[in-house]
Design a protein around this motif. Structure first.
Motif, PDB file in Angstrom:
ATOM      1  N   ILE A   1      30.869  -4.378  -9.520  1.00 48.30           N
ATOM      2  CA  ILE A   1      30.653  -3.232  -8.621  1.00 48.30           C
ATOM      3  C   ILE A   1      29.377  -2.516  -9.052  1.00 48.30           C
ATOM      4  O   ILE A   1      29.225  -2.153 -10.221  1.00 48.30           O
ATOM      5  CB  ILE A   1      31.849  -2.255  -8.682  1.00 48.30           C
ATOM      6  CG1 ILE A   1      33.146  -2.959  -8.302  1.00 48.30           C
ATOM      7  CG2 ILE A   1      31.604  -1.040  -7.784  1.00 48.30           C
ATOM      8  CD1 ILE A   1      34.392  -2.160  -8.624  1.00 48.30           C
ATOM      9  N   ARG A   2      28.472  -2.285  -8.103  1.00 47.55           N
ATOM     10  CA  ARG A   2      27.225  -1.599  -8.434  1.00 47.55           C
ATOM     11  C   ARG A   2      27.294  -0.152  -7.960  1.00 47.55           C
ATOM     12  O   ARG A   2      27.582   0.114  -6.791  1.00 47.55           O
ATOM     13  CB  ARG A   2      26.031  -2.302  -7.789  1.00 47.55           C
ATOM     14  CG  ARG A   2      25.863  -3.737  -8.263  1.00 47.55           C
ATOM     15  CD  ARG A   2      24.500  -4.293  -7.915  1.00 47.55           C
ATOM     16  NE  ARG A   2      23.458  -3.676  -8.738  1.00 47.55           N
ATOM     17  CZ  ARG A   2      23.137  -4.074  -9.962  1.00 47.55           C
ATOM     18  NH1 ARG A   2      23.803  -5.063 -10.552  1.00 47.55           N
ATOM     19  NH2 ARG A   2      22.169  -3.481 -10.627  1.00 47.55           N
ATOM     20  N   PRO A   3      27.032   0.815  -8.865  1.00 48.79           N
ATOM     21  CA  PRO A   3      27.081   2.222  -8.475  1.00 48.79           C
ATOM     22  C   PRO A   3      25.770   2.684  -7.841  1.00 48.79           C
ATOM     23  O   PRO A   3      24.688   2.237  -8.218  1.00 48.79           O
ATOM     24  CB  PRO A   3      27.302   2.933  -9.819  1.00 48.79           C
ATOM     25  CG  PRO A   3      26.661   2.028 -10.828  1.00 48.79           C
ATOM     26  CD  PRO A   3      26.794   0.627 -10.306  1.00 48.79           C
TER      27      PRO A   3
ATOM     28  N   MET B   1      18.745   5.470   2.116  1.00 43.46           N
ATOM     29  CA  MET B   1      19.836   4.888   1.330  1.00 43.46           C
ATOM     30  C   MET B   1      20.735   4.071   2.244  1.00 43.46           C
ATOM     31  O   MET B   1      21.028   4.468   3.368  1.00 43.46           O
ATOM     32  CB  MET B   1      20.657   5.983   0.639  1.00 43.46           C
ATOM     33  CG  MET B   1      21.823   5.438  -0.183  1.00 43.46           C
ATOM     34  SD  MET B   1      22.870   6.721  -0.935  1.00 43.46           S
ATOM     35  CE  MET B   1      21.837   7.262  -2.283  1.00 43.46           C
ATOM     36  N   LYS B   2      21.167   2.929   1.721  1.00 40.97           N
ATOM     37  CA  LYS B   2      22.131   2.084   2.418  1.00 40.97           C
ATOM     38  C   LYS B   2      23.099   1.525   1.390  1.00 40.97           C
ATOM     39  O   LYS B   2      22.702   1.177   0.280  1.00 40.97           O
ATOM     40  CB  LYS B   2      21.417   0.950   3.162  1.00 40.97           C
ATOM     41  CG  LYS B   2      22.348   0.122   4.042  1.00 40.97           C
ATOM     42  CD  LYS B   2      21.586  -0.966   4.780  1.00 40.97           C
ATOM     43  CE  LYS B   2      22.552  -1.779   5.634  1.00 40.97           C
ATOM     44  NZ  LYS B   2      21.866  -2.893   6.339  1.00 40.97           N
ATOM     45  N   LEU B   3      24.344   1.432   1.748  1.00 43.64           N
ATOM     46  CA  LEU B   3      25.377   0.964   0.821  1.00 43.64           C
ATOM     47  C   LEU B   3      25.705  -0.498   1.120  1.00 43.64           C
ATOM     48  O   LEU B   3      26.129  -0.836   2.232  1.00 43.64           O
ATOM     49  CB  LEU B   3      26.630   1.835   0.975  1.00 43.64           C
ATOM     50  CG  LEU B   3      27.507   2.053  -0.254  1.00 43.64           C
ATOM     51  CD1 LEU B   3      26.721   2.685  -1.382  1.00 43.64           C
ATOM     52  CD2 LEU B   3      28.700   2.941   0.122  1.00 43.64           C
ATOM     53  N   GLU B   4      25.488  -1.356   0.138  1.00 34.69           N
ATOM     54  CA  GLU B   4      25.818  -2.777   0.303  1.00 34.69           C
ATOM     55  C   GLU B   4      27.305  -3.005   0.022  1.00 34.69           C
ATOM     56  O   GLU B   4      28.000  -2.124  -0.488  1.00 34.69           O
ATOM     57  CB  GLU B   4      24.964  -3.626  -0.648  1.00 34.69           C
ATOM     58  CG  GLU B   4      23.459  -3.437  -0.491  1.00 34.69           C
ATOM     59  CD  GLU B   4      22.939  -3.824   0.885  1.00 34.69           C
ATOM     60  OE1 GLU B   4      23.591  -4.658   1.557  1.00 34.69           O
ATOM     61  OE2 GLU B   4      21.885  -3.295   1.291  1.00 34.69           O
ATOM     62  N   ASP B   5      27.780  -4.203   0.325  1.00 37.75           N
ATOM     63  CA  ASP B   5      29.216  -4.497   0.202  1.00 37.75           C
ATOM     64  C   ASP B   5      29.751  -4.304  -1.211  1.00 37.75           C
ATOM     65  O   ASP B   5      30.896  -3.891  -1.399  1.00 37.75           O
ATOM     66  CB  ASP B   5      29.499  -5.936   0.659  1.00 37.75           C
ATOM     67  CG  ASP B   5      29.357  -6.085   2.171  1.00 37.75           C
ATOM     68  OD1 ASP B   5      29.370  -5.054   2.864  1.00 37.75           O
ATOM     69  OD2 ASP B   5      29.218  -7.232   2.643  1.00 37.75           O
ATOM     70  N   ASN B   6      28.927  -4.626  -2.217  1.00 37.48           N
ATOM     71  CA  ASN B   6      29.405  -4.538  -3.603  1.00 37.48           C
ATOM     72  C   ASN B   6      28.986  -3.232  -4.278  1.00 37.48           C
ATOM     73  O   ASN B   6      29.012  -3.124  -5.499  1.00 37.48           O
ATOM     74  CB  ASN B   6      28.887  -5.724  -4.417  1.00 37.48           C
ATOM     75  CG  ASN B   6      27.375  -5.671  -4.628  1.00 37.48           C
ATOM     76  OD1 ASN B   6      26.654  -5.100  -3.813  1.00 37.48           O
ATOM     77  ND2 ASN B   6      26.914  -6.273  -5.705  1.00 37.48           N
ATOM     78  N   GLU B   7      28.599  -2.229  -3.484  1.00 40.46           N
ATOM     79  CA  GLU B   7      28.142  -0.949  -4.031  1.00 40.46           C
ATOM     80  C   GLU B   7      29.140   0.167  -3.718  1.00 40.46           C
ATOM     81  O   GLU B   7      29.835   0.139  -2.690  1.00 40.46           O
ATOM     82  CB  GLU B   7      26.760  -0.578  -3.473  1.00 40.46           C
ATOM     83  CG  GLU B   7      25.656  -1.489  -3.968  1.00 40.46           C
ATOM     84  CD  GLU B   7      24.290  -1.099  -3.437  1.00 40.46           C
ATOM     85  OE1 GLU B   7      23.293  -1.340  -4.150  1.00 40.46           O
ATOM     86  OE2 GLU B   7      24.214  -0.563  -2.309  1.00 40.46           O
ATOM     87  N   VAL B   8      29.206   1.140  -4.620  1.00 39.69           N
ATOM     88  CA  VAL B   8      30.020   2.336  -4.395  1.00 39.69           C
ATOM     89  C   VAL B   8      29.153   3.571  -4.610  1.00 39.69           C
ATOM     90  O   VAL B   8      28.218   3.549  -5.413  1.00 39.69           O
ATOM     91  CB  VAL B   8      31.245   2.409  -5.340  1.00 39.69           C
ATOM     92  CG1 VAL B   8      32.223   1.290  -5.068  1.00 39.69           C
ATOM     93  CG2 VAL B   8      30.814   2.430  -6.801  1.00 39.69           C
ATOM     94  N   LEU B   9      29.491   4.634  -3.905  1.00 33.12           N
ATOM     95  CA  LEU B   9      28.813   5.908  -4.111  1.00 33.12           C
ATOM     96  C   LEU B   9      29.423   6.609  -5.308  1.00 33.12           C
ATOM     97  O   LEU B   9      30.659   6.689  -5.421  1.00 33.12           O
ATOM     98  CB  LEU B   9      28.979   6.810  -2.883  1.00 33.12           C
ATOM     99  CG  LEU B   9      28.094   6.540  -1.669  1.00 33.12           C
ATOM    100  CD1 LEU B   9      28.510   7.469  -0.533  1.00 33.12           C
ATOM    101  CD2 LEU B   9      26.633   6.737  -2.004  1.00 33.12           C
ATOM    102  N   VAL B  10      28.599   7.120  -6.198  1.00 37.17           N
ATOM    103  CA  VAL B  10      29.072   7.939  -7.316  1.00 37.17           C
ATOM    104  C   VAL B  10      28.518   9.342  -7.117  1.00 37.17           C
ATOM    105  O   VAL B  10      27.303   9.535  -7.070  1.00 37.17           O
ATOM    106  CB  VAL B  10      28.609   7.371  -8.675  1.00 37.17           C
ATOM    107  CG1 VAL B  10      29.066   8.292  -9.804  1.00 37.17           C
ATOM    108  CG2 VAL B  10      29.159   5.970  -8.885  1.00 37.17           C
TER     109      VAL B  10
END
Length: 499
Positions: free
Chosen positions: A263-265, A333-342
């Motif tokens: 998971i990428r933050p 900013m764009k959120l990819e499938d393996n990314e989460v917002l912190v």
């Protein structure tokens, strides 16, 4: 309610020092009653829970009958209004006294180099030492109760708002569980008192003590990352905690553990979503209230999060604090499938901040330096004191604030925490205790010199002296063995992370 202390000084209970004075007096009366009734018992005053001290016995099973006996004896001691006498001894006299009495009450004073006289407080034949000013007699501490709780009991006292009665106890079960967990670990490691800590850092044991403390943090951060990974659908991690809890370093270390889970933050700052200055609410004094949740542009913040979660690209604003306006400068900013917002901020545990986001998409973390180290078995170290000392060092080192300025600001900082963070702490999916058992031995070398800059006669002098007194009980620890990734590095410098 006013409480009289030595020098005929009277303190209001609603003041911070007045409440501390009352609690010390109440603990003194409780330990006096217990010694008279259950002399062989081994009592520990562990930590604070909602206007209460959580206490345990090592060798006595707590029953309602035992608590009622202690309570009745305490009421008797209070009603007699017995003088509490301050007795001063030289170190040589004190050493003979401790040896003769076979006691450790107040013995930590002996090894304190700056302390010339050893103090004990006597009440009839009973004596003890609590690290701070004491009431002149037992008659002031009239409002209290003892309630069974978990494996121990609570010594309860009034809140500052109403000193005439006890308010309803708020049982913060998650917080209590976190404190209990760390307390148990430090007991097993034989690091639960300052005396034991000071002994543990002698010679080659220092490295091991530091490594154990840091390994505990790493394990807990890894466990939280694993929890997040196992919760399918989590796309947003919200982190909140009081000042100087080490939130920034924690977030960075959590990000590393998340990456190990695939998971990428991606960080989103609430600070860029303040309302325009002219729309910012004001407090009762007509000053801008930047701490309240209405100071955040909740509509825009939620709109952007929903779009990000939907896979859309969003232009994130940059808030200009000098002008009080949001600027849009192409920060996409764009959120990819393996990314989460912190997201880290004061309101992150309050669902009002993210009310348009489904709960199953959010994972909330409460972070605080929940100190479980005691000076001795009857004297705990305040969690708040640890955070004040952290902040004193950080403010001086990185923000060019004097110790006086930091202490002046602390009251309003603490008020904001009580209003906007503590009421929501039980909403957290996970709690992280950022306290480090050895940290006061490190921080003392930074904090004491700047606290000594506060002069006698200044309003903050008594508080500065109290903190110096606390820090001087710890053996000094250098920074050479502290890992560059340690939360402590956020305050003393030398971190591997950029802030």
């Amino acid at each position: 309610m006013k409480i009289k202390t030595y020098g005929e000084k009277e303190l209001e209970y609603k003041s911070t020092e007045g409440k501390r004075l009352y609690i010390r007096g109440l603990m003194y009366i409780m330990t006096m009653a217990i010694e008279e009734l259950y002399k062989e018992s081994l009592l520990t005053i562990n930590y604070q829970l909602d206007n209460s001290m959580y206490c345990t016995f090592e060798n006595l099973e707590i029953t309602e009958e035992i608590l009622e006996n202690i309570k009745l004896k305490m009421k008797e001691i209070v009603s007699e209004d017995i003088p509490i006498k301050r007795v001063s001894m030289t170190k040589e006299e004190a050493k003979k006294f401790f040896e003769r009495e076979k006691t450790v009450k107040g013995i930590l004073q002996i090894n304190k180099e700056t302390k010339k006289d050893i103090i004990l407080y006597f009440c009839k034949d009973y004596y003890n030492y609590f690290y701070g000013t004491m009431p002149v007699s037992t008659g002031f501490m009239k409002v209290f109760d003892l309630n069974k709780y978990g494996n121990g009991f609570l010594l309860r006292y009034p809140s500052k708002k109403d000193d005439s009665k006890l308010k309803k106890f708020i049982d913060n079960k998650k917080l209590a569980k976190t404190l209990e967990e760390y307390d148990t670990i430090y007991r097993l490691l034989n690091l639960n008192t300052t005396y034991r800590l000071n002994k543990s850092i002698e010679g080659d044991n220092l490295k091991e003590t530091i490594l154990l403390a840091e390994a505990l943090h790493e394990k807990k951060i890894s466990d939280i990352a694993d929890q997040i990974a196992k919760r399918e659908g989590t796309k947003m991690i919200l982190i909140a905690g009081p000042s100087s809890s080490g939130k920034t370093t924690f977030a960075k270390r959590l990000g590393i553990q998340l990456m190990l889970n695939g998971i990428r933050p991606k960080t989103l700052s609430v600070d860029n979503y303040f309302v325009e200055r002219e729309q910012n609410p004001v407090d009762e004094n007509g000053e801008y209230d930047f701490e309240c949740i209405e100071a955040v542009d909740l509509k825009l913040f939620n709109e952007h999060i929903l779009r990000l979660l939907a896979g859309e690209e969003v232009e994130i604003p940059i808030f200009d604090f000098s002008t009080g306006h949001k600027n849009f400068k192409g920060n996409l900013m764009k959120l990819e499938d393996n990314e989460v917002l912190v997201v880290e901020g004061i309101h992150c545990l309050n669902d009002k901040l993210t009310d348009s986001i489904p709960k199953d998409k959010k994972f909330k973390i409460y972070l605080s330096a929940l100190t479980v180290l005691n000076l001795d078995y009857h004297n705990r170290i305040s969690t708040t004191d640890t955070r004040i000392i952290r902040r004193l060092v950080r403010d001086y080192k990185y923000r060019n604030y004097s110790a006086k300025e930091t202490l002046q600001r602390w009251k309003s900082v603490n008020a904001g925490e009580k209003k906007y963070i503590y009421p929501f702490q039980e909403e957290a999916d996970a709690m992280f205790n950022s306290s480090i058992v050895y940290e006061l031995g490190v921080l003392k070398e930074y904090a004491i010199p700047i606290l000594k800059e506060i002069k006698k006669g200044e309003e903050e002098y008594d508080e500065a002296e109290r903190l110096i007194e606390l820090l001087e009980y710890f053996k000094s620890i250098g920074t050479e063995y502290i890992p560059e990734s340690s939360i402590l590095r956020e305050f003393v410098g030398g971190s591997i992370f950029s802030y």
